[in-house]
Design a protein around this motif. Structure first.
Motif, short mmCIF file in Angstrom:
data_model
loop_
_atom_site.label_atom_id
_atom_site.label_comp_id
_atom_site.label_asym_id
_atom_site.label_seq_id
_atom_site.Cartn_x
_atom_site.Cartn_y
_atom_site.Cartn_z
N PRO A 171 -61.96 18.17 -28.18
CA PRO A 171 -61.19 18.05 -29.47
C PRO A 171 -61.84 19.47 -30.18
N GLU A 172 -60.93 20.12 -30.75
CA GLU A 172 -60.94 21.44 -31.39
C GLU A 172 -61.34 22.61 -30.15
N GLY A 173 -61.15 22.37 -29.04
CA GLY A 173 -61.15 23.25 -27.90
C GLY A 173 -60.05 24.40 -28.14
N THR A 174 -60.44 25.59 -27.51
CA THR A 174 -59.40 26.64 -27.66
C THR A 174 -59.18 27.22 -26.24
N VAL A 175 -57.91 27.98 -26.18
CA VAL A 175 -57.69 29.01 -25.04
C VAL A 175 -57.55 30.14 -25.65
N PHE A 176 -58.31 31.03 -24.47
CA PHE A 176 -58.32 32.80 -24.83
C PHE A 176 -57.43 33.41 -24.13
N LEU A 177 -56.72 34.09 -24.24
CA LEU A 177 -55.63 34.75 -23.78
C LEU A 177 -56.07 36.30 -23.87
N ARG A 178 -56.38 37.06 -22.77
CA ARG A 178 -56.18 38.72 -22.73
C ARG A 178 -55.03 38.98 -22.03
N VAL A 179 -53.93 39.58 -22.57
CA VAL A 179 -52.65 40.08 -21.93
C VAL A 179 -52.29 41.27 -22.47
N ASN A 180 -51.33 41.90 -21.56
CA ASN A 180 -50.71 43.28 -22.18
C ASN A 180 -50.19 42.99 -23.32
N ASN A 181 -49.81 44.15 -24.02
CA ASN A 181 -49.28 44.28 -25.42
C ASN A 181 -48.10 45.29 -25.36
N THR A 182 -47.00 45.16 -25.83
CA THR A 182 -45.78 46.32 -26.03
C THR A 182 -46.25 47.12 -27.12
N ARG A 183 -47.21 47.01 -28.28
CA ARG A 183 -47.23 47.97 -29.00
C ARG A 183 -48.05 48.99 -28.78
N ASP A 184 -47.56 49.67 -27.97
CA ASP A 184 -48.35 50.94 -27.26
C ASP A 184 -47.64 52.35 -27.13
N VAL A 185 -48.29 53.22 -26.84
CA VAL A 185 -47.85 54.61 -26.71
C VAL A 185 -46.91 54.50 -25.41
N LEU A 186 -47.38 53.97 -24.30
CA LEU A 186 -46.68 53.96 -23.02
C LEU A 186 -45.23 53.05 -23.21
N ASN A 187 -45.42 52.08 -23.79
CA ASN A 187 -44.12 51.30 -23.94
C ASN A 187 -43.08 52.06 -25.26
N ILE A 188 -43.64 52.81 -25.94
CA ILE A 188 -42.86 53.39 -26.87
C ILE A 188 -42.19 54.69 -26.22
N ALA A 189 -42.87 55.28 -25.38
CA ALA A 189 -42.26 56.46 -24.50
C ALA A 189 -41.33 55.84 -23.54
N SER A 190 -41.56 54.58 -22.90
CA SER A 190 -40.49 54.09 -21.96
C SER A 190 -39.39 53.91 -22.77
N GLY A 191 -39.42 53.13 -24.03
CA GLY A 191 -38.10 52.87 -24.70
C GLY A 191 -37.37 54.23 -24.97
N ILE A 192 -37.98 55.37 -25.35
CA ILE A 192 -37.26 56.58 -25.69
C ILE A 192 -36.65 56.92 -24.30
N LEU A 193 -37.51 56.92 -23.42
CA LEU A 193 -36.78 57.36 -21.88
C LEU A 193 -35.54 56.60 -21.59
N LEU A 194 -35.62 55.27 -21.94
CA LEU A 194 -34.59 54.50 -21.51
C LEU A 194 -33.28 54.80 -22.28
N ARG A 195 -33.50 55.19 -23.43
CA ARG A 195 -32.07 55.76 -24.13
C ARG A 195 -31.82 57.06 -23.87
N THR A 196 -32.61 57.76 -23.49
CA THR A 196 -32.28 59.48 -23.54
C THR A 196 -32.23 59.91 -21.86
N MET A 197 -32.85 59.35 -21.02
CA MET A 197 -33.17 59.52 -19.66
C MET A 197 -32.95 58.40 -18.57
N PRO A 198 -32.10 57.50 -18.67
CA PRO A 198 -32.25 56.05 -18.24
C PRO A 198 -32.84 55.96 -16.63
#
Length: 293
Positions: A171-198
């Motif tokens: 009771p009152e136990g928790t789960v801890f998740l450490r995972v990748n996050n999309t809000r970072d420079v690499l993902n922003i750069a990837s989105g730009i590349l997908l739109r400009t140089m697919p």
């Protein structure tokens, strides 16, 4: 290589507005509404994958590793400063288990990769079950915390797996998740590349996502929608980064990484998301608290 996929429902927000990327190992979907990224692997996708790099990098530094110390503080804020009973799912070489034992906690592990046994030492290996979560069981209400350190994004049916975990929590136990996050420079750069140089963006997105090893790439909005859909609530959350010294030995690369991390902090992001979640009924009674920094 890239196309709109009206038949690809986002599992977080139900939108059909997802872009699908095709690879030899399977397909990746990028939700254009909530930002969740998820993938479907072919059965043969992991035949040549080598995830041994997940087992290296800490060695004797586990006791001073920043993310472990941050976890200890945030867990104490949620559960009190006493000894906790912890289960580490996907424990790898046992670095976190070693840290937790040194802090006075009673910790067990699950690791499906038997090759990790030789990296643990006998003390840690004796506390580990070498199998998949679905292949084992524990008594009801026996753990204060279940942790997934960089392992949850590898699990295709991770949110279904949480149903087994729920029963093991006190009771009152928790789960801890450490995972990748999309809000970072690499993902922003990837989105730009997908739109400009697919073509270039297609390959860059695969590396950024770490496909086919990973099958999920989250952000806070998508994680909140997914956890609530499965009967969980986020108790605490933060965006952060893996310490540069864990990733690089070169001083130049470390300096570059720390520069990128500074940008992440300015935009409220980071390559990593850390979440403490609890069953919805417990979380509603306890309220949500900020992640201890």
């Amino acid at each position: 290589m890239t196309r709109e996929a009206p038949d690809a429902f986002c599992p977080a927000c139900d939108t059909r507005a997802a872009t699908t990327l095709h690879y030899p190992e399977g397909v990746m979907h990028l939700c254009n509404t909530c930002g969740l990224q998820w993938a479907h692997r072919l059965d043969t996708a992991l035949v040549n994958e080598n995830d041994s790099h997940y087992y290296t990098g800490l060695a004797d530094h586990a006791l001073t590793y920043g993310p472990f110390l941050d976890f200890a503080r945030s867990a104490a804020a949620l559960h009190g400063a006493g000894s906790l009973r912890i289960l580490d799912v996907g424990c790898g070489a046992g670095d976190f288990m070693r840290f937790a034992l040194a802090k006075g906690h009673d910790v067990l592990g699950i690791e499906p990769d038997t090759t990790a046994r030789g990296l643990m030492g006998e003390t840690i290996a004796a506390r580990v079950r070498f199998c998949r979560v679905e292949e084992t069981d524990y008594p009801d209400a026996c753990f204060d915390v279940v942790t997934f350190w960089d392992s949850f994004e590898h699990i295709e049916a991770g949110f279904d797996l949480l149903e087994a975990v729920r029963r093991w929590l006190k009771p009152e136990g928790t789960v801890f998740l450490r995972v990748n996050n999309t809000r970072d420079v690499l993902n922003i750069a990837s989105g730009i590349l997908l739109r400009t140089m697919p073509r270039q963006g297609h390959g860059f997105q695969k590396r950024c996502f770490n496909f086919p090893s990973h099958v999920w790439n989250f952000n806070e909005k998508a994680m909140r929608l997914l956890t609530e859909r499965h009967g969980w609530r986020i108790m605490a959350h933060r965006a952060t980064d893996t310490p540069a010294e864990r990733l690089f030995t070169s001083p130049v690369l470390r300096l570059l990484a720390n520069g990128i991390y500074a940008v992440h902090r300015c935009m409220g992001g980071g390559k990593i998301g850390e979440y403490h979640i609890a069953p919805a009924s417990i979380a509603a009674a306890s309220g949500t608290r900020p992640f201890h920094r």
